[in-house]
Motif scaffolding. Structure first.
Motif, short mmCIF file in Angstrom:
data_model
loop_
_atom_site.label_atom_id
_atom_site.label_comp_id
_atom_site.label_asym_id
_atom_site.label_seq_id
_atom_site.Cartn_x
_atom_site.Cartn_y
_atom_site.Cartn_z
N ILE A 1 19.13 -9.90 -36.36
CA ILE A 1 17.80 -9.62 -35.81
C ILE A 1 16.80 -10.46 -36.60
O ILE A 1 16.55 -10.20 -37.77
N VAL A 2 16.25 -11.49 -35.95
CA VAL A 2 15.30 -12.36 -36.63
C VAL A 2 13.85 -11.98 -36.32
O VAL A 2 12.94 -12.38 -37.04
N LYS A 3 13.65 -11.20 -35.25
CA LYS A 3 12.30 -10.75 -34.92
C LYS A 3 12.40 -9.48 -34.08
O LYS A 3 13.27 -9.36 -33.23
N LYS A 4 11.51 -8.55 -34.36
CA LYS A 4 11.43 -7.33 -33.57
C LYS A 4 10.01 -7.21 -33.04
O LYS A 4 9.04 -7.40 -33.78
N VAL A 5 9.89 -6.91 -31.76
CA VAL A 5 8.59 -6.66 -31.15
C VAL A 5 8.33 -5.16 -31.24
O VAL A 5 9.24 -4.35 -31.07
N THR A 6 7.08 -4.79 -31.51
CA THR A 6 6.73 -3.37 -31.56
C THR A 6 7.14 -2.71 -30.25
O THR A 6 6.91 -3.28 -29.18
N PRO A 7 7.78 -1.53 -30.31
CA PRO A 7 8.20 -0.85 -29.08
C PRO A 7 7.06 -0.77 -28.07
O PRO A 7 5.89 -0.58 -28.43
N ARG A 8 7.41 -0.92 -26.79
CA ARG A 8 6.44 -0.93 -25.70
C ARG A 8 6.81 0.13 -24.67
O ARG A 8 7.92 0.61 -24.64
N SER A 9 5.87 0.41 -23.79
CA SER A 9 6.11 1.34 -22.70
C SER A 9 6.25 0.57 -21.40
O SER A 9 5.43 -0.30 -21.10
N ALA A 10 7.29 0.92 -20.64
CA ALA A 10 7.50 0.31 -19.33
C ALA A 10 6.56 0.98 -18.33
O ALA A 10 5.90 1.97 -18.63
N SER B 1 12.47 -1.46 -26.65
CA SER B 1 12.29 -2.43 -27.73
C SER B 1 12.84 -3.78 -27.31
O SER B 1 13.70 -3.86 -26.44
N ILE B 2 12.34 -4.82 -27.96
CA ILE B 2 12.86 -6.17 -27.75
C ILE B 2 13.19 -6.75 -29.12
O ILE B 2 12.36 -6.74 -30.02
N TRP B 3 14.42 -7.22 -29.25
CA TRP B 3 14.87 -7.91 -30.46
C TRP B 3 15.16 -9.35 -30.12
O TRP B 3 15.68 -9.66 -29.07
N ARG B 4 14.85 -10.24 -31.05
CA ARG B 4 15.27 -11.64 -30.94
C ARG B 4 16.43 -11.82 -31.91
O ARG B 4 16.32 -11.52 -33.10
N LEU B 5 17.57 -12.27 -31.39
CA LEU B 5 18.79 -12.44 -32.17
C LEU B 5 19.11 -13.91 -32.33
O LEU B 5 18.86 -14.71 -31.44
N ASN B 6 19.72 -14.25 -33.47
CA ASN B 6 20.12 -15.62 -33.76
C ASN B 6 21.40 -15.59 -34.57
O ASN B 6 21.67 -14.62 -35.28
N ASP B 7 22.19 -16.66 -34.48
CA ASP B 7 23.43 -16.73 -35.27
C ASP B 7 23.26 -17.52 -36.56
O ASP B 7 24.22 -17.78 -37.26
N LEU B 8 22.05 -17.93 -36.87
CA LEU B 8 21.67 -18.67 -38.08
C LEU B 8 22.26 -20.07 -38.14
O LEU B 8 22.17 -20.74 -39.15
N ARG B 9 22.84 -20.51 -37.05
CA ARG B 9 23.36 -21.87 -36.98
C ARG B 9 22.28 -22.81 -36.42
O ARG B 9 22.09 -23.90 -36.91
N ASP B 10 21.59 -22.37 -35.36
CA ASP B 10 20.52 -23.14 -34.74
C ASP B 10 19.34 -22.19 -34.55
O ASP B 10 19.33 -21.39 -33.64
N TRP C 1 15.98 1.79 -32.54
CA TRP C 1 14.70 1.09 -32.64
C TRP C 1 14.20 0.91 -34.08
O TRP C 1 13.44 -0.01 -34.36
N LYS C 2 14.67 1.72 -34.99
CA LYS C 2 14.24 1.59 -36.39
C LYS C 2 15.10 0.61 -37.20
O LYS C 2 14.85 0.41 -38.38
N THR C 3 16.10 0.02 -36.58
CA THR C 3 16.97 -0.94 -37.28
C THR C 3 16.14 -2.05 -37.87
O THR C 3 15.24 -2.61 -37.22
N ASP C 4 16.39 -2.40 -39.11
CA ASP C 4 15.58 -3.39 -39.83
C ASP C 4 15.84 -4.81 -39.36
O ASP C 4 16.98 -5.18 -39.02
N GLN C 5 14.77 -5.59 -39.36
CA GLN C 5 14.90 -7.04 -39.14
C GLN C 5 15.80 -7.60 -40.24
O GLN C 5 15.75 -7.15 -41.38
N GLY C 6 16.67 -8.52 -39.90
CA GLY C 6 17.61 -9.08 -40.84
C GLY C 6 19.00 -8.44 -40.77
O GLY C 6 19.94 -8.92 -41.37
N THR C 7 19.11 -7.36 -40.01
CA THR C 7 20.39 -6.68 -39.85
C THR C 7 21.30 -7.48 -38.94
O THR C 7 20.85 -8.08 -37.97
#
Length: 86
Positions: free
Chosen positions: A36-45, A52-61, A79-85
């Motif tokens: 998890i490289v970025k987390k957006v504050t939870p939103r309401s639909a 919640s929206i997470w941005r994920l990366n494999d740290l290669r690119d 939703w409380k999972t830390d960025q960097g996990t």
């Protein structure tokens, strides 16, 4: 980990887009890993439910990220999972 990965194909997140275009991944038992490289504050639909929206990366690119949308019970549980996990 070797036992869990037996007969499965590792597809890096940075390769996912090209693999989806080239292969039928529904016929393959595959896994991927992401950080998890970025987390957006939870939103309401529009229906009032929170997500919640997470941005994920494999740290290669670092330019190739996958957005993961979490709804319902998955959102409530994680939703409380830390960025960097991983």
């Amino acid at each position: 980990m070797d036992r869990k990965m037996a007969n499965r194909k590792l597809i890096r997140l940075s390769q996912l887009k090209s693999k989806l275009a080239a292969e039928n991944l529904e016929e393959i038992d595959w896994v991927t890993f992401g950080v998890i490289v970025k987390k957006v504050t939870p939103r309401s639909a529009n229906n009032g439910r929170t997500f919640s929206i997470w941005r994920l990366n494999d740290l290669r690119d670092l330019n190739e990220c996958v957005s993961l949308f979490l709804f319902g019970e998955v959102h409530k549980e994680h939703w409380k999972t830390d960025q960097g996990t991983v």
